[in-house]
Motif scaffolding. Sequence first.
Motif, PDB file in Angstrom:
ATOM      1  N   LEU A 148       1.813 -10.110 -11.225  1.00  0.00           N
ATOM      2  CA  LEU A 148       2.878  -9.891 -10.248  1.00  0.00           C
ATOM      3  C   LEU A 148       2.511  -8.717  -9.342  1.00  0.00           C
ATOM      4  O   LEU A 148       2.697  -8.760  -8.117  1.00  0.00           O
ATOM      5  N   GLY A 149       1.989  -7.635  -9.952  1.00  0.00           N
ATOM      6  CA  GLY A 149       1.575  -6.462  -9.181  1.00  0.00           C
ATOM      7  C   GLY A 149       0.507  -6.819  -8.167  1.00  0.00           C
ATOM      8  O   GLY A 149       0.565  -6.408  -7.005  1.00  0.00           O
ATOM      9  N   VAL A 150      -0.485  -7.609  -8.607  1.00  0.00           N
ATOM     10  CA  VAL A 150      -1.567  -8.023  -7.700  1.00  0.00           C
ATOM     11  C   VAL A 150      -0.990  -8.835  -6.544  1.00  0.00           C
ATOM     12  O   VAL A 150      -1.321  -8.613  -5.373  1.00  0.00           O
ATOM     13  N   ALA A 151      -0.084  -9.776  -6.886  1.00  0.00           N
ATOM     14  CA  ALA A 151       0.501 -10.626  -5.844  1.00  0.00           C
ATOM     15  C   ALA A 151       1.267  -9.776  -4.837  1.00  0.00           C
ATOM     16  O   ALA A 151       1.174  -9.982  -3.621  1.00  0.00           O
ATOM     17  N   LEU A 152       2.006  -8.767  -5.338  1.00  0.00           N
ATOM     18  CA  LEU A 152       2.788  -7.899  -4.456  1.00  0.00           C
ATOM     19  C   LEU A 152       1.864  -7.141  -3.506  1.00  0.00           C
ATOM     20  O   LEU A 152       2.073  -7.113  -2.291  1.00  0.00           O
ATOM     21  N   LEU A 153       0.802  -6.535  -4.067  1.00  0.00           N
ATOM     22  CA  LEU A 153      -0.120  -5.754  -3.236  1.00  0.00           C
ATOM     23  C   LEU A 153      -0.823  -6.645  -2.212  1.00  0.00           C
ATOM     24  O   LEU A 153      -0.944  -6.277  -1.042  1.00  0.00           O
ATOM     25  N   ALA A 154      -1.282  -7.824  -2.666  1.00  0.00           N
ATOM     26  CA  ALA A 154      -2.009  -8.714  -1.750  1.00  0.00           C
ATOM     27  C   ALA A 154      -1.088  -9.190  -0.636  1.00  0.00           C
ATOM     28  O   ALA A 154      -1.477  -9.254   0.533  1.00  0.00           O
ATOM     29  N   MET A 155       0.170  -9.490  -1.019  1.00  0.00           N
ATOM     30  CA  MET A 155       1.120  -9.953  -0.018  1.00  0.00           C
ATOM     31  C   MET A 155       1.391  -8.861   1.023  1.00  0.00           C
ATOM     32  O   MET A 155       1.412  -9.114   2.225  1.00  0.00           O
ATOM     33  N   VAL A 156       1.584  -7.621   0.546  1.00  0.00           N
ATOM     34  CA  VAL A 156       1.888  -6.527   1.467  1.00  0.00           C
ATOM     35  C   VAL A 156       0.710  -6.284   2.412  1.00  0.00           C
ATOM     36  O   VAL A 156       0.878  -6.115   3.618  1.00  0.00           O
ATOM     37  N   LYS A 157      -0.515  -6.298   1.854  1.00  0.00           N
ATOM     38  CA  LYS A 157      -1.690  -6.080   2.689  1.00  0.00           C
ATOM     39  C   LYS A 157      -1.774  -7.135   3.780  1.00  0.00           C
ATOM     40  O   LYS A 157      -1.955  -6.830   4.952  1.00  0.00           O
ATOM     41  N   ASN A 158      -1.658  -8.392   3.359  1.00  0.00           N
ATOM     42  CA  ASN A 158      -1.775  -9.494   4.307  1.00  0.00           C
ATOM     43  C   ASN A 158      -0.636  -9.466   5.327  1.00  0.00           C
ATOM     44  O   ASN A 158      -0.858  -9.618   6.531  1.00  0.00           O
ATOM     45  N   GLY A 159       0.568  -9.196   4.834  1.00  0.00           N
ATOM     46  CA  GLY A 159       1.726  -9.170   5.721  1.00  0.00           C
ATOM     47  C   GLY A 159       1.623  -8.069   6.767  1.00  0.00           C
ATOM     48  O   GLY A 159       1.855  -8.291   7.957  1.00  0.00           O
ATOM     49  N   LEU A 160       1.215  -6.862   6.324  1.00  0.00           N
ATOM     50  CA  LEU A 160       1.077  -5.742   7.262  1.00  0.00           C
ATOM     51  C   LEU A 160       0.017  -6.058   8.310  1.00  0.00           C
ATOM     52  O   LEU A 160       0.164  -5.706   9.483  1.00  0.00           O
ATOM     53  N   LEU A 161      -1.055  -6.728   7.857  1.00  0.00           N
ATOM     54  CA  LEU A 161      -2.113  -7.119   8.798  1.00  0.00           C
ATOM     55  C   LEU A 161      -1.555  -8.074   9.846  1.00  0.00           C
ATOM     56  O   LEU A 161      -1.784  -7.912  11.041  1.00  0.00           O
ATOM     57  N   LEU A 162      -0.772  -9.072   9.363  1.00  0.00           N
ATOM     58  CA  LEU A 162      -0.293 -10.107  10.273  1.00  0.00           C
ATOM     59  C   LEU A 162       0.772  -9.586  11.229  1.00  0.00           C
ATOM     60  O   LEU A 162       0.875 -10.070  12.353  1.00  0.00           O
ATOM     61  N   ILE A 163       1.581  -8.589  10.792  1.00  0.00           N
ATOM     62  CA  ILE A 163       2.567  -8.067  11.745  1.00  0.00           C
ATOM     63  C   ILE A 163       1.944  -6.977  12.611  1.00  0.00           C
ATOM     64  O   ILE A 163       2.615  -6.297  13.371  1.00  0.00           O
ATOM     65  N   GLY A 164       0.628  -6.797  12.491  1.00  0.00           N
ATOM     66  CA  GLY A 164      -0.085  -5.990  13.482  1.00  0.00           C
ATOM     67  C   GLY A 164      -0.375  -4.550  13.090  1.00  0.00           C
ATOM     68  O   GLY A 164      -0.768  -3.757  13.937  1.00  0.00           O
ATOM     69  N   TRP A 165      -0.178  -4.196  11.808  1.00  0.00           N
ATOM     70  CA  TRP A 165      -0.574  -2.849  11.397  1.00  0.00           C
ATOM     71  C   TRP A 165      -2.085  -2.826  11.255  1.00  0.00           C
ATOM     72  O   TRP A 165      -2.669  -3.776  10.745  1.00  0.00           O
ATOM     73  N   ASN A 166      -2.722  -1.735  11.697  1.00  0.00           N
ATOM     74  CA  ASN A 166      -4.171  -1.703  11.534  1.00  0.00           C
ATOM     75  C   ASN A 166      -4.522  -1.311  10.106  1.00  0.00           C
ATOM     76  O   ASN A 166      -3.673  -0.962   9.287  1.00  0.00           O
ATOM     77  N   PHE A 167      -5.813  -1.362   9.806  1.00  0.00           N
ATOM     78  CA  PHE A 167      -6.302  -1.150   8.453  1.00  0.00           C
ATOM     79  C   PHE A 167      -5.847   0.192   7.871  1.00  0.00           C
ATOM     80  O   PHE A 167      -5.491   0.294   6.701  1.00  0.00           O
ATOM     81  N   TYR A 168      -5.838   1.225   8.723  1.00  0.00           N
ATOM     82  CA  TYR A 168      -5.490   2.569   8.231  1.00  0.00           C
ATOM     83  C   TYR A 168      -4.036   2.636   7.804  1.00  0.00           C
ATOM     84  O   TYR A 168      -3.695   3.195   6.773  1.00  0.00           O
ATOM     85  N   TRP A 169      -3.145   2.044   8.636  1.00  0.00           N
ATOM     86  CA  TRP A 169      -1.726   2.058   8.260  1.00  0.00           C
ATOM     87  C   TRP A 169      -1.472   1.198   7.037  1.00  0.00           C
ATOM     88  O   TRP A 169      -0.576   1.484   6.250  1.00  0.00           O
ATOM     89  N   GLN A 170      -2.293   0.140   6.871  1.00  0.00           N
ATOM     90  CA  GLN A 170      -2.147  -0.665   5.649  1.00  0.00           C
ATOM     91  C   GLN A 170      -2.396   0.193   4.428  1.00  0.00           C
ATOM     92  O   GLN A 170      -1.709   0.110   3.420  1.00  0.00           O
ATOM     93  N   GLN A 171      -3.434   1.054   4.523  1.00  0.00           N
ATOM     94  CA  GLN A 171      -3.759   1.929   3.401  1.00  0.00           C
ATOM     95  C   GLN A 171      -2.582   2.846   3.087  1.00  0.00           C
ATOM     96  O   GLN A 171      -2.224   3.052   1.928  1.00  0.00           O
ATOM     97  N   VAL A 172      -1.967   3.394   4.159  1.00  0.00           N
ATOM     98  CA  VAL A 172      -0.790   4.246   3.960  1.00  0.00           C
ATOM     99  C   VAL A 172       0.331   3.433   3.321  1.00  0.00           C
ATOM    100  O   VAL A 172       0.971   3.883   2.356  1.00  0.00           O
ATOM    101  N   GLY A 173       0.547   2.219   3.848  1.00  0.00           N
ATOM    102  CA  GLY A 173       1.632   1.375   3.333  1.00  0.00           C
ATOM    103  C   GLY A 173       1.471   1.066   1.856  1.00  0.00           C
ATOM    104  O   GLY A 173       2.416   1.195   1.072  1.00  0.00           O
ATOM    105  N   ILE A 174       0.249   0.685   1.468  1.00  0.00           N
ATOM    106  CA  ILE A 174      -0.011   0.368   0.062  1.00  0.00           C
ATOM    107  C   ILE A 174       0.195   1.611  -0.803  1.00  0.00           C
ATOM    108  O   ILE A 174       0.804   1.554  -1.875  1.00  0.00           O
ATOM    109  N   GLY A 175      -0.319   2.753  -0.313  1.00  0.00           N
ATOM    110  CA  GLY A 175      -0.162   3.990  -1.075  1.00  0.00           C
ATOM    111  C   GLY A 175       1.310   4.315  -1.307  1.00  0.00           C
ATOM    112  O   GLY A 175       1.715   4.674  -2.411  1.00  0.00           O
TER     113      GLY A 175
END
Lengths: 325, 336
Positions: free
Chosen positions: A281-308
């Motif tokens: 479940l944790g993996v699915a949550l993290l993968a979903m957030v990464k992919n979702g942030l990418l698709l709504i236009g956050w760049n790689f750096y903000w994704q790192q902040v978001g996941i953190g």
Amino acid sequence: MSLSLSRHLPKDRESFSTLAVLVAFVGLFLVFATQADAFLTLGNLRNVLVNNVVLLAIVALGVTFVVSSGGIDLSVGVSVDMASLVFVSALAAGVAAPLGLAAGLGAALLVGLLNAILIARLKISPFLATLGVLFIGQSVQRLATGGGQPIYLVTKDYAEIFNAISRSSLLGVPTPVWVLILCVLATWLALHRMGFGRQVQAIGARPGVAWYSGIRVPSRLTQVYILAAVLAGITGILLSATVRSYVPMSGNAFLLDAIGATFIGTTISRERRPSILGTLLGVALLAMVKNGLLLIGWNFYWQQVGIGVLVFAVLALSFGLQRRH
Amino acid sequence: MTMALSPSSPESPAGASRGKALAAAAIRLGALATFAAIMAYFALTARGFATPFNIVNVIEQSAILGILAFGMSVVIIGGGSEVQTGGIDLSLAANAGLCAAVFATATNAGLPAPMAIAATLGTGMLVGAVNGFAVVGLGILPLLATLASMNIVAGIELTLTENTVLSTSSPLLSVLSSGRFLGISALAWVLIAASVIVGLVIHRTPVGLRLYAVGGHPEAARAAGLNVGLHVWGTYVFAGLCAGLAAILIVSRLSASTPGTGELLLSILAAALLGTVFSRRFVPTVGGTVLSVIFIGFLANGFQLLHLSSYWVSGVQGALILLVVAVTSYARPQEH
């Protein structure tokens, strides 16, 4: 915020934290589904599953065992990298693919064995032992690659081997997903349905009691660290087949995510223990957030902040509730 | 605690405490002897190693690592040296990277030096305060809390710099990078001053004594009326301050903030952990940290002068940590 809420829902804190994680999961899913058109397409979901979920999940399954035994493994990235390095170098040297694959997994196993000797025999704490192995692993990779040069195998000769691993499918299911299914089944049986798993969890919960009740702690810990390293090695092989190269130090990217997924998993268990399903479940949550942030236009750096921030919030929830317990 | 991250079997029965004390003394002497032997080896084989110029050069190069290692040492002193559940700040190097980016950005934006310095130190202390809140307020294991904040801070640094080098210059930076006093450069003076100040505070004031009490026996410290949480919180804020100070030195040395400052983390941990071998109870001390910082500096320098690949350095540091920990775990005084 969630913490103060929990005071108003005092009946059953465990189910509250499970609920909180599930609500976060569903909420984020809805946000991404409505904000990013591409999110819910079959192609995207398949891409996330094959490229993100599988690789991280297999590493995280190993970390789940290590955390269950009361330890931590900072060197999983080294196992990923060493398997990838040996596999790709073997192919480049003209070794047959199955042999190269075995050699790659063997390299990861050696990393696990080194951890195991340090932790189970020399009684070095898992944090320091695996930290030392992380240092040494980085040195080895720099020395082997002239300071960190990637090894690319992009010519046609290797395409067949790499495609057979990462792009083939059986009964309509991609091979990497089959690998994940097998790993999940095996680790679920081992951790939740066998004496081995019970003993590992006993060591994690009460090391002294486990020792006095006749559990052979050193050999169990040895198996745990070797298992974690070999699982990380499988990810290393899949990773190199996907990117058709070995990129030094790329395994470290899995470290925080794998630990984060494992601890997200503990928040949904009644006893706050790591579990295979929780980790998934944790993996699915993290993968979903990464992919979702990418698709709504956050760049790689903000994704790192978001996941953190997400991992931070879940840790706060998990430890905050545990302490109030 | 279900998450008690402790290894394997129970402690062996106590009793040989006298033998342990002798062993501990032998290890301290052995560590110093090893240190001296490696220095002597470099002095004999590497040309130009034992010259005053080279020695001052190494001390200058060690200033950044030294300041950061003080931050880590203080966190470990206040949080306890049980590395898995005790104090540790994995975000320290990433924090220094973020502070360097803030300092370069603020200087380039035309802020006067005092304002830029205040912004930099403020950023560092803010990150430290958040870490402290996570550890003390939320009760997250320091290892996990700072692992998460390390990623957040590194991500913010990358958004600020877009993964590029931010060059900058100011009168203050030229003084720091090329100023000299009594023939010794400003960077070396900063390290000397920091060592003296931190050393005095930790080893000669009640604050230092209380920190050791809080780290060594939190329950006893609480029973004696100390505010344990506040002290632990303070150590993380201090570590953040060190990150800010180190950031200013980094920018002055390179005339820029660069991505990749986070890679200093391994050396910082090595310095703080190796330093414990020089103390009687294997806890961090300022003197021990200074010795190991300079040792790490000379190690890298000696490798360079002997034309050995620098790729060996992190491996040697890792092997040294394992050696030190394996040896000290045999001699650590029984605490049960």
